[in-house]
Design a protein around this motif. Structure first.
Motif, PDB file in Angstrom:
ATOM      1  N   ASN A 269      31.084  52.686  31.554  1.00 41.85           N
ATOM      2  CA  ASN A 269      31.200  53.964  30.834  1.00 41.85           C
ATOM      3  C   ASN A 269      32.114  53.906  29.627  1.00 41.85           C
ATOM      4  OD1 ASN A 269      29.563  55.314  32.782  1.00 41.85           O
ATOM      5  ND2 ASN A 269      31.324  55.369  34.167  1.00 41.85           N
ATOM      6  N   SER A 270      33.113  53.014  29.643  1.00 43.18           N
ATOM      7  CA  SER A 270      34.088  53.053  28.555  1.00 43.18           C
ATOM      8  C   SER A 270      34.973  51.811  28.563  1.00 43.18           C
ATOM      9  CB  SER A 270      34.978  54.294  28.701  1.00 43.18           C
ATOM     10  OG  SER A 270      35.708  54.223  29.924  1.00 43.18           O
ATOM     11  N   ILE A 271      35.819  51.728  27.528  1.00 38.36           N
ATOM     12  CA  ILE A 271      36.881  50.722  27.468  1.00 38.36           C
ATOM     13  C   ILE A 271      38.168  51.433  27.832  1.00 38.36           C
ATOM     14  CG2 ILE A 271      38.086  49.045  26.026  1.00 38.36           C
ATOM     15  CD1 ILE A 271      35.610  48.963  24.229  1.00 38.36           C
ATOM     16  N   GLU A 272      38.826  51.001  28.883  1.00 37.46           N
ATOM     17  CA  GLU A 272      39.952  51.744  29.436  1.00 37.46           C
ATOM     18  C   GLU A 272      41.231  50.907  29.441  1.00 37.46           C
ATOM     19  OE1 GLU A 272      38.616  52.491  33.362  1.00 37.46           O
ATOM     20  OE2 GLU A 272      36.882  53.712  32.742  1.00 37.46           O
ATOM     21  N   PRO A 273      42.393  51.562  29.478  1.00 35.41           N
ATOM     22  CA  PRO A 273      43.653  50.819  29.669  1.00 35.41           C
ATOM     23  C   PRO A 273      43.669  50.199  31.062  1.00 35.41           C
ATOM     24  CG  PRO A 273      44.065  53.067  28.910  1.00 35.41           C
ATOM     25  CD  PRO A 273      42.622  53.004  29.304  1.00 35.41           C
ATOM     26  N   VAL A 274      44.327  49.069  31.177  1.00 31.72           N
ATOM     27  CA  VAL A 274      44.499  48.424  32.481  1.00 31.72           C
ATOM     28  C   VAL A 274      45.759  48.991  33.123  1.00 31.72           C
ATOM     29  CG1 VAL A 274      44.880  46.237  33.699  1.00 31.72           C
ATOM     30  CG2 VAL A 274      43.304  46.333  31.740  1.00 31.72           C
ATOM     31  N   THR A 275      45.641  49.448  34.346  1.00 29.10           N
ATOM     32  CA  THR A 275      46.801  50.014  35.044  1.00 29.10           C
ATOM     33  C   THR A 275      47.252  49.162  36.226  1.00 29.10           C
ATOM     34  OG1 THR A 275      45.325  51.368  36.403  1.00 29.10           O
ATOM     35  CG2 THR A 275      46.185  52.360  34.378  1.00 29.10           C
ATOM     36  N   GLY A 276      46.457  48.155  36.565  1.00 26.09           N
ATOM     37  CA  GLY A 276      46.807  47.287  37.687  1.00 26.09           C
ATOM     38  C   GLY A 276      45.669  46.336  37.961  1.00 26.09           C
ATOM     39  N   PHE A 277      45.828  45.522  39.007  1.00 24.53           N
ATOM     40  CA  PHE A 277      44.844  44.500  39.345  1.00 24.53           C
ATOM     41  C   PHE A 277      44.430  44.627  40.804  1.00 24.53           C
ATOM     42  CE2 PHE A 277      47.553  42.943  35.982  1.00 24.53           C
ATOM     43  CZ  PHE A 277      46.641  42.485  35.041  1.00 24.53           C
ATOM     44  N   ARG A 278      43.130  44.633  41.037  1.00 24.24           N
ATOM     45  CA  ARG A 278      42.624  44.643  42.403  1.00 24.24           C
ATOM     46  C   ARG A 278      42.940  43.314  43.070  1.00 24.24           C
ATOM     47  NH1 ARG A 278      37.987  47.479  39.744  1.00 24.24           N
ATOM     48  NH2 ARG A 278      37.164  45.407  39.236  1.00 24.24           N
ATOM     49  N   ARG A 279      43.373  43.369  44.317  1.00 23.67           N
ATOM     50  CA  ARG A 279      43.687  42.160  45.085  1.00 23.67           C
ATOM     51  C   ARG A 279      43.048  42.247  46.456  1.00 23.67           C
ATOM     52  NH1 ARG A 279      48.026  39.022  42.966  1.00 23.67           N
ATOM     53  NH2 ARG A 279      48.998  40.005  41.154  1.00 23.67           N
ATOM     54  N   ASP A 280      42.826  41.080  47.074  1.00 25.10           N
ATOM     55  CA  ASP A 280      42.288  41.079  48.432  1.00 25.10           C
ATOM     56  C   ASP A 280      43.411  41.158  49.451  1.00 25.10           C
ATOM     57  OD1 ASP A 280      43.431  38.554  48.660  1.00 25.10           O
ATOM     58  OD2 ASP A 280      41.539  37.484  48.461  1.00 25.10           O
ATOM     59  N   GLU A 281      43.067  41.041  50.738  1.00 24.99           N
ATOM     60  CA  GLU A 281      44.066  41.189  51.795  1.00 24.99           C
ATOM     61  C   GLU A 281      45.115  40.082  51.772  1.00 24.99           C
ATOM     62  OE1 GLU A 281      40.513  38.919  53.347  1.00 24.99           O
ATOM     63  OE2 GLU A 281      40.889  40.740  52.155  1.00 24.99           O
ATOM     64  N   ASN A 282      44.802  38.975  51.086  1.00 26.62           N
ATOM     65  CA  ASN A 282      45.766  37.877  50.966  1.00 26.62           C
ATOM     66  C   ASN A 282      46.570  37.933  49.675  1.00 26.62           C
ATOM     67  OD1 ASN A 282      44.937  36.617  53.425  1.00 26.62           O
ATOM     68  ND2 ASN A 282      43.102  35.887  52.355  1.00 26.62           N
TER      69      ASN A 282
ATOM     70  N   PHE B  54      45.772  31.398  40.852  1.00 29.37           N
ATOM     71  CA  PHE B  54      44.424  31.011  41.272  1.00 29.37           C
ATOM     72  C   PHE B  54      44.317  29.562  41.733  1.00 29.37           C
ATOM     73  CE2 PHE B  54      43.831  34.643  38.449  1.00 29.37           C
ATOM     74  CZ  PHE B  54      42.971  35.435  39.202  1.00 29.37           C
ATOM     75  N   ARG B  55      45.439  28.926  42.040  1.00 33.24           N
ATOM     76  CA  ARG B  55      45.361  27.568  42.589  1.00 33.24           C
ATOM     77  C   ARG B  55      44.545  27.587  43.886  1.00 33.24           C
ATOM     78  NH1 ARG B  55      49.217  23.335  42.220  1.00 33.24           N
ATOM     79  NH2 ARG B  55      50.794  24.833  41.539  1.00 33.24           N
ATOM     80  N   GLY B  56      43.508  26.746  43.934  1.00 31.14           N
ATOM     81  CA  GLY B  56      42.690  26.653  45.134  1.00 31.14           C
ATOM     82  C   GLY B  56      41.797  27.850  45.400  1.00 31.14           C
ATOM     83  N   GLN B  57      41.496  28.656  44.361  1.00 24.96           N
ATOM     84  CA  GLN B  57      40.711  29.878  44.567  1.00 24.96           C
ATOM     85  C   GLN B  57      39.341  29.855  43.883  1.00 24.96           C
ATOM     86  OE1 GLN B  57      41.703  32.376  46.540  1.00 24.96           O
ATOM     87  NE2 GLN B  57      43.568  31.225  47.001  1.00 24.96           N
ATOM     88  N   VAL B  58      39.074  28.871  43.033  1.00 23.43           N
ATOM     89  CA  VAL B  58      37.840  28.847  42.233  1.00 23.43           C
ATOM     90  C   VAL B  58      36.770  28.044  42.962  1.00 23.43           C
ATOM     91  CG1 VAL B  58      36.792  28.161  40.049  1.00 23.43           C
ATOM     92  CG2 VAL B  58      39.132  29.080  40.080  1.00 23.43           C
ATOM     93  N   LYS B  59      35.641  28.668  43.258  1.00 21.70           N
ATOM     94  CA  LYS B  59      34.575  28.009  44.024  1.00 21.70           C
ATOM     95  C   LYS B  59      33.733  27.086  43.138  1.00 21.70           C
ATOM     96  CE  LYS B  59      32.635  27.967  48.172  1.00 21.70           C
ATOM     97  NZ  LYS B  59      32.332  29.268  48.787  1.00 21.70           N
ATOM     98  N   LEU B  60      33.568  27.463  41.881  1.00 21.20           N
ATOM     99  CA  LEU B  60      32.706  26.694  40.989  1.00 21.20           C
ATOM    100  C   LEU B  60      33.285  26.691  39.577  1.00 21.20           C
ATOM    101  CD1 LEU B  60      29.925  25.297  40.258  1.00 21.20           C
ATOM    102  CD2 LEU B  60      29.097  27.598  39.768  1.00 21.20           C
TER     103      LEU B  60
END
Length: 603
Positions: free
Chosen positions: A159-172, A196-202
């Motif tokens: 819908n738009s270009i928005e300011p970043v207010t934070g980052f989504r993270r998983d349970e870890n 992201f050490r050890g987090q990239v699958k491809l």
């Protein structure tokens, strides 16, 4: 047990440090120590006596004394046995082993043990590259590879270009965002390593081919040894970013492919080589000259090398290609319920799972309960029929997906095969030569997460606009139709915060000698110069500088001179300097960096 013997035995428990005769390869041990290799450190910490010698406790943390370890292992009596003495006296070894013993080819070139920042912009073409020796310039390298301040955050949504207010993270606590980062890819990769050490699958990369046909002529024309150093530095950190079951695809042509294969063997391990894909893309426009006017043969293919981080743990969805109806009569079913075809080369496992009513899938998993006639009926009833791909991929595989609105040599159909083979939905894909954004666009459409890095202004602008169109559902090209893409998802854009890079931009934009003298003055006052440059602006030096500007092509000469004065190790602001007033980092950016780096922010 004597300390020497205990240390030798402990080091020999790591197969990387032992040759075919069971002897310790000291060069490999010391190389790992200089790099503060995580597995070496864990090994040394496992023995209390060895830990007490080479580690110092500081407020509950054990710090590895690299210099002490190197000094100790460098003593002549550490490996003072007849085997070692003989090999050292005879010489002609690499890494402590004879070439014939290695069973492999080792690449040695000037600057191999160096770091090359490797600027990629037109402006950086004006400066000479600096190679930092891994041993002699450790402090310089540390500063170069320190995590950088990120700035200019934006979130692009449908819908738009928005300011970043934070980052989504998983349970870890792992960041789960699509990211596009503008900046030097070596420095951006080391910035990503914190999270992201050890987090990239491809990983898929399409680096410069080191030919005159490259869309951009990198610094120094990336002569052969420089190009190898450039790739080695980036592949080393790429290895750290991969998951243990991850894969890397490296796209290249035959100009450097043979050298790249050996380099990849050294970094990822020859035992982790999976295959070399031959992409038969057809003749390039510049390669169709007649044989009477050219001494070279037309080029019709490119190479894609595939390596696993760890072959025994490797994740893989077998990629599919067109199914030939003529082979249907050879369909058989094994004891596990998997269907396959048998040809002259023996059993070829099928790349599908068949269930009643579900049609064709892209992998084999659960036992299927169909007879041969039911399989044939399903296969012949479909418009598109597929089998597992071999290692030669033709453009027939990706027909109707090549056309896009963007100047890219890599069609989305090709990236679809690669991404689907190496990932499941929601897995993370990295491309640190992003270009026009094909990898990221395909990831969005296939519901994979992605990180893309690009430094060139034209490339990053094209990629951003392309991806914005994809999330908005305005992109109906490439694989959009075949996957039913209607839009969705989002991504965050940010940049490595410029430091001396900002001065580089101003230097290149300057239109007069007077303007350049003022820039020089600001550079000197801010201590942005190389350590060996006299910051004082003597009148004689200023006069000489102005005189140069009056010579033919004088303004360009002046720009090159000022570019050489800049400390190339400080093109971007280090995270450790985020609170320094001279960099004027906004409170908003400080908060977002704190959110991105977490515990690393104040490390």
């Amino acid at each position: 047990m004597a300390f020497n013997t205990k240390l030798n035995n402990l080091l020999k428990s790591d197969s990387r440090f032992v040759d075919d005769d069971g002897e310790l390869i000291l060069a490999a041990v010391q190389d790992a120590a200089w790099k503060v290799d995580r597995n070496l450190v864990k090994l040394l910490l496992s023995d209390p006596e060895i830990k007490a010698v080479f580690f110092e406790e500081i407020e509950g943390h054990w710090i590895f004394d690299v210099n002490k370890f190197i000094d100790y292992t460098a003593q002549k009596n550490f490996l003072d046995n007849s085997y070692t003495r003989f090999k050292n006296r005879i010489g002609l070894t690499i890494g402590g082993r004879y070439l014939r013993e290695r069973g492999e080819v080792a690449l040695v070139w000037p600057y191999k043990d160096c770091y090359l920042e490797g600027g990629q912009t037109k402006e950086e073409e004006k400066r000479k590259e600096i190679f930092f020796n891994e041993v002699l310039a450790q402090d310089e390298i540390n500063r170069l590879l320190d995590p950088k301040v990120l700035t200019n955050f934006k979130r692009y949504t449908a819908n738009s270009i928005e300011p970043v207010t934070g980052f989504r993270r998983d349970e870890n606590g792992v960041i789960r965002e699509n990211l596009i980062i503008k900046g030097n890819n070596l420095l951006a990769l080391h910035t990503l390593k914190t999270q992201f050490r050890g987090q990239v699958k491809l990983i898929y990369i399409d680096p410069p081919f080191n030919t005159e046909r490259d869309s951009f002529s990198y610094n120094d024309n990336f002569r052969h040894s420089t190009w190898l150093t450039f790739l080695r530095n980036r592949l080393l950190v790429a290895y750290e970013l991969l998951t243990d079951d991850g894969n890397i695809f490296v796209h290249i042509d035959n100009n450097e492919s043979h050298y790249l294969k050996i380099l990849l063997d050294e970094i990822f391990g020859r035992e982790n080589f999976i295959n070399e894909i031959i992409w038969h893309k057809g003749r390039e426009g510049g390669s169709s000259r007649s044989h009477s006017t050219s001494s070279s043969m037309p080029t019709e293919y490119q190479n894609i090398f595939i390596y696993a981080k760890n072959k025994s743990m490797r994740f893989w969805n077998p990629p599919l290609g067109p199914y030939k109806v003529s082979t249907i009569s050879r369909i058989q079913k094994d004891e596990k319920g998997w269907f396959y075809t048998r040809g002259r080369m023996g059993r070829t496992p099928a790349a599908w799972e068949l269930k009643a009513g579900s049609g064709l899938k892209t992998y084999v998993s659960d036992r299927v309960d169909l007879d041969k006639e039911a399989v044939i009926k399903l296969l012949t009833a479909k418009d598109a029929q597929y089998v597992a791909l071999g290692d030669v991929w033709s453009n027939d595989l990706i027909k109707n997906t090549k056309e896009t609105n963007y100047d890219t040599a890599k069609p989305e159909g090709l990236l679809r095969i690669i991404v689907e083979a190496g990932t499941n939905p929601d897995d993370l894909v990295l491309d640190f030569f992003l270009g026009s954004g094909t990898t990221a666009a395909v990831c969005l459409k296939l519901k994979r997460r992605f990180i893309g890095i690009e430094q060139l202004e034209g490339g990053i602008n094209t990629a951003i606009q392309r991806l914005y169109n994809v999330v908005q559902g305005k992109d109906n090209k490439g694989i959009s139709k075949s996957v039913g893409w209607k839009g969705g998802g989002d991504f965050i854009y940010c940049e490595l915060m410029k430091y001396n890079e900002a001065f580089m931009d101003r230097i290149q934009a300057a239109g007069s000698s007077e303007e350049l003298v003022q820039i020089w003055r600001e550079m000197a006052e801010g201590s942005f110069l190389n350590w060996y440059v006299n910051p004082a602006m003597h009148e004689e030096a200023v006069n000489d500088f102005i005189a140069i500007g009056k010579e033919p092509n004088g303004l360009e000469k002046q720009k090159r001179l000022l570019a050489e004065l800049l400390d190339k190790n400080q093109l971007y602001v280090n995270l450790s300097e985020i609170d320094d007033a001279q960099f004027d980092v906004s409170e908003e950016d400080k908060a977002l960096n704190r959110a991105f780096y977490g515990e690393w922010y104040n490390a």
